[in-house]
Design a protein around this motif. Structure first.
Motif, short mmCIF file in Angstrom:
data_model
loop_
_atom_site.label_atom_id
_atom_site.label_comp_id
_atom_site.label_asym_id
_atom_site.label_seq_id
_atom_site.Cartn_x
_atom_site.Cartn_y
_atom_site.Cartn_z
N ARG A 94 9.35 14.74 -30.22
CA ARG A 94 9.35 13.30 -30.42
C ARG A 94 9.23 12.61 -29.05
O ARG A 94 9.72 13.11 -28.04
N ARG A 95 8.61 11.45 -29.08
CA ARG A 95 8.31 10.71 -27.85
C ARG A 95 9.49 9.80 -27.51
O ARG A 95 10.01 9.08 -28.36
N LEU A 96 9.91 9.83 -26.22
CA LEU A 96 11.05 9.03 -25.78
C LEU A 96 10.64 7.76 -25.05
O LEU A 96 11.41 6.79 -25.02
N THR A 97 9.49 7.74 -24.40
CA THR A 97 9.08 6.57 -23.61
C THR A 97 7.70 6.09 -24.02
O THR A 97 6.90 6.83 -24.58
N ARG A 98 7.44 4.85 -23.70
CA ARG A 98 6.11 4.23 -23.85
C ARG A 98 5.91 3.31 -22.66
O ARG A 98 5.85 2.09 -22.79
N ASN A 103 0.83 -1.21 0.00
CA ASN A 103 0.00 0.00 0.00
C ASN A 103 0.87 1.26 0.00
O ASN A 103 0.57 2.23 0.69
N LYS A 104 1.94 1.22 -0.79
CA LYS A 104 2.86 2.35 -0.87
C LYS A 104 3.28 2.59 -2.31
O LYS A 104 3.18 1.71 -3.16
N TYR A 105 3.73 3.81 -2.56
CA TYR A 105 4.37 4.12 -3.83
C TYR A 105 5.82 3.61 -3.80
O TYR A 105 6.48 3.62 -2.76
N LYS A 106 6.31 3.22 -4.97
CA LYS A 106 7.72 2.95 -5.18
C LYS A 106 8.14 3.73 -6.42
O LYS A 106 7.37 3.85 -7.37
N SER A 107 9.34 4.26 -6.40
CA SER A 107 9.78 5.03 -7.57
C SER A 107 11.27 4.82 -7.80
O SER A 107 12.04 4.59 -6.87
N ARG A 108 11.64 4.89 -9.09
CA ARG A 108 13.03 4.79 -9.50
C ARG A 108 13.34 5.91 -10.48
O ARG A 108 12.44 6.49 -11.09
N ILE A 109 14.62 6.19 -10.63
CA ILE A 109 15.07 7.19 -11.59
C ILE A 109 15.56 6.46 -12.84
O ILE A 109 16.33 5.50 -12.76
N TRP A 110 15.07 6.90 -13.98
CA TRP A 110 15.43 6.34 -15.28
C TRP A 110 16.12 7.40 -16.11
O TRP A 110 16.02 8.60 -15.81
N VAL A 111 16.80 6.97 -17.17
CA VAL A 111 17.43 7.90 -18.09
C VAL A 111 17.15 7.44 -19.52
O VAL A 111 17.13 6.23 -19.81
N ALA A 112 16.90 8.40 -20.40
CA ALA A 112 16.64 8.12 -21.81
C ALA A 112 17.50 9.04 -22.66
O ALA A 112 17.72 10.21 -22.31
N SER A 113 17.97 8.53 -23.78
CA SER A 113 18.71 9.35 -24.74
C SER A 113 17.72 10.20 -25.53
O SER A 113 16.67 9.72 -25.96
N ASN A 153 17.22 6.64 -29.95
CA ASN A 153 17.75 5.42 -30.55
C ASN A 153 17.94 4.29 -29.57
O ASN A 153 18.08 3.13 -29.98
N ASP A 154 17.96 4.61 -28.27
CA ASP A 154 18.18 3.59 -27.25
C ASP A 154 16.97 3.48 -26.34
O ASP A 154 16.26 4.46 -26.11
N GLU A 155 16.77 2.28 -25.81
CA GLU A 155 15.70 2.08 -24.84
C GLU A 155 16.06 2.76 -23.52
O GLU A 155 17.22 2.71 -23.10
N PRO A 156 15.10 3.40 -22.84
CA PRO A 156 15.38 3.97 -21.52
C PRO A 156 15.87 2.88 -20.56
O PRO A 156 15.48 1.72 -20.68
N ARG A 157 16.70 3.27 -19.60
CA ARG A 157 17.22 2.31 -18.63
C ARG A 157 17.15 2.89 -17.23
O ARG A 157 17.24 4.11 -17.04
N PRO A 158 16.98 2.03 -16.21
CA PRO A 158 16.91 2.54 -14.84
C PRO A 158 18.29 2.91 -14.31
O PRO A 158 19.27 2.20 -14.55
#
Length: 480
Positions: free
Chosen positions: A392-396, A36-46, A50-55
């Motif tokens: 342009r869209r970076l994430t989905r 019953n809590k939020y969890k969050s991480r930091i991701w990075v995208a180019s 051309n590259d998939e985002p990564r945590p």
């Protein structure tokens, strides 16, 4: 859709573009049904796409508020992984983060100095923090009857924060490099609350929004822009308590500070605009005087993730214009405002809401968090020119979920009350409807100092999926 779909969705926000514009760090949140809590991480995208985002971070706690160092080599963020919300630093490659502060209750967003040697942050101080450690030795009856909370102020509690009594938010700096690494310095004191620190271009001063707690400010929601020497000293007030003043931003030459606020001409319901005040003193000037719409995002949402930051007005590198998002007719888009004459130019378009954004060095690129009626949220990047933004869209992040559900698309309508202006609203018909009649649900928002618009609204979509026609409208007095 079913209600349990809420646990299958991912929320993204706070996109922070690197100074060179090559990468975007952002926060991705989920709701954990077991804890019953939020969890969050930091991701990075180019930003090239051309590259998939990564945590960049991992774990089962909260990681948020990523901020790039001026050289783009380090990322500062806030995490609850140590038991309280502390400041951590990691390399931009995602190496193991290091705990950098041991002073708890970090609030707001830490901000790097221009030389990358110091970070300014807001820390919540409580009169009872030391007493709380001593209380742990008491038995439950003694511990829970020892301190009775006496409420003597109008605004005494806040969602996600708790009780505000005997608490203040103050400005601190902490050294990142040199012999004083990790040492904190408190810069503000007393019965004040401060927020949104911003460094001057030369690093000698820090501007903050703040107010003195009193009956007047409690009732009127008035605060001011203050300037404080970054090495410590007397705070100097630049504005004169005409209304709310928030999110200060320095001009490139350091001579002016832009901020978001209003002068209460129509009370609390006055549209917020961009104001500019000289550092050396003088009357603030409303850059957006006469502009029809409020600056900032006022679109109501029920799917946000955690710690949604506000948007700060951003100066162009030549100091001749300011970039800011604007709420208008159910949309929120990026606009450019001319500093000499206040003329506004809309740069992005479409039935969508840009609820957060940041800019690369020189404002050549922008990273944007975007939602639309059938798009929960995603991160976009845009190349900014004088007239428009090539996006342009970076994430989905919710691609798999969206592939397996059918969402309703809103139908816009307008109406006019007797003697009143034209208003607008929307209807969500059940997504599988073939034209038959359906029971209707009227959704009414409060304030009405906000607006419904082109956002993904989980509750509305859930009702539509269960056979209801959902009507939501912006009554007279709504923002936008």
């Amino acid at each position: 859709m079913i209600s349990e779909d809420l646990f299958n969705l991912r929320a993204v926000n706070d996109p922070q573009i690197s100074p060179d514009g090559s990468r975007v760090a952002y926060v991705e949140s989920i709701m954990d049904r077991n804890t019953n809590k939020y969890k969050s991480r930091i991701w990075v995208a180019s930003t090239s796409g051309n590259d998939e985002p990564r945590p960049l971070t991992s774990g089962s706690e909260l990681d948020y508020a990523p901020r790039w160092s001026p050289d783009g080599q380090l990322i500062s963020f806030i995490s609850s992984r140590s038991g309280s919300r502390q400041r951590w630093i990691m390399h931009n490659t995602g190496e193991e983060p290091q705990l950098f502060s041991h002073l708890g209750n970090v609030a707001g967003v830490p901000v790097w100095s221009p030389d990358g040697r110091t970070i300014a942050c807001i820390i919540r101080l409580s009169a009872g923090d030391k007493e709380r450690e001593e209380e742990q030795a008491l038995n439950p009856r003694e511990r829970f009857s020892k301190n009775v909370l006496v409420v003597n102020q109008l605004r005494y509690k806040l969602d996600s924060v708790g009780f505000l009594v005997n608490k203040n938010w103050h400005l601190f700096t902490v050294q990142v490099k040199g012999p004083g690494r990790g040492v904190f310095q408190q810069l503000t004191f007393g019965n004040y609350n401060f927020s949104s620190p911003a460094w001057s271009p030369d690093g000698l001063f820090i501007a903050v929004a703040g107010n003195r707690i009193s009956e007047r400010t409690e009732l009127d929601l008035v605060n001011d822009i203050w300037v404080i020497p970054s090495g410590g000293g007397v705070a100097r007030r630049l504005t004169r308590g005409a209304g709310p003043a928030n999110y200060p931003s320095w001009s490139p030459d350091g001579r002016f500070i832009a901020y978001i606020g209003h002068d209460r001409k129509s009370g609390y319901y006055t549209n917020r605009g961009i104001w500019i005040v000289p550092l050396e003193g003088g009357e603030p000037r409303e850059l957006t005087a006469g502009f029809k719409y409020p600056v900032g995002d006022y679109a109501l949402k029920d799917f946000l993730g955690i710690e949604q930051p506000g948007v700060t007005p951003h100066w162009s590198s030549d100091g001749k214009s300011i970039l800011m998002n604007v709420s208008a007719n159910g949309t929120v888009h990026l606009w450019r405002f001319s500093v000499p004459d206040g003329q506004g130019k809309q740069l992005t378009h479409g039935e969508r809401v840009i609820y957060n954004l940041s800019f690369s060095f020189g404002a050549r690129r922008a990273a944007m968090a975007v939602t639309a009626s059938t798009l929960p949220n995603d991160i976009w990047v845009g190349e900014i020119n004088g007239e428009s933004v090539n996006q342009r869209r970076l994430t989905r992040v919710n691609r798999d979920w969206l592939d397996h559900v059918k969402l309703a698309r809103p139908t816009r309508f307008t109406f006019r009350s007797p003697g009143g202006p034209e208003e607008e609203g929307w209807i969500l018909h059940p997504p599988y409807s073939t034209g038959e009649e359906h029971p209707g649900i009227l959704q009414i928002h409060g304030g009405p100092s906000a607006m419904y618009g082109y956002v993904f609204f989980f509750e509305f979509q859930l009702l539509a999926s269960n056979g209801f026609a959902v009507i939501f409208a912006n009554p007279r007095g709504s923002m936008g």
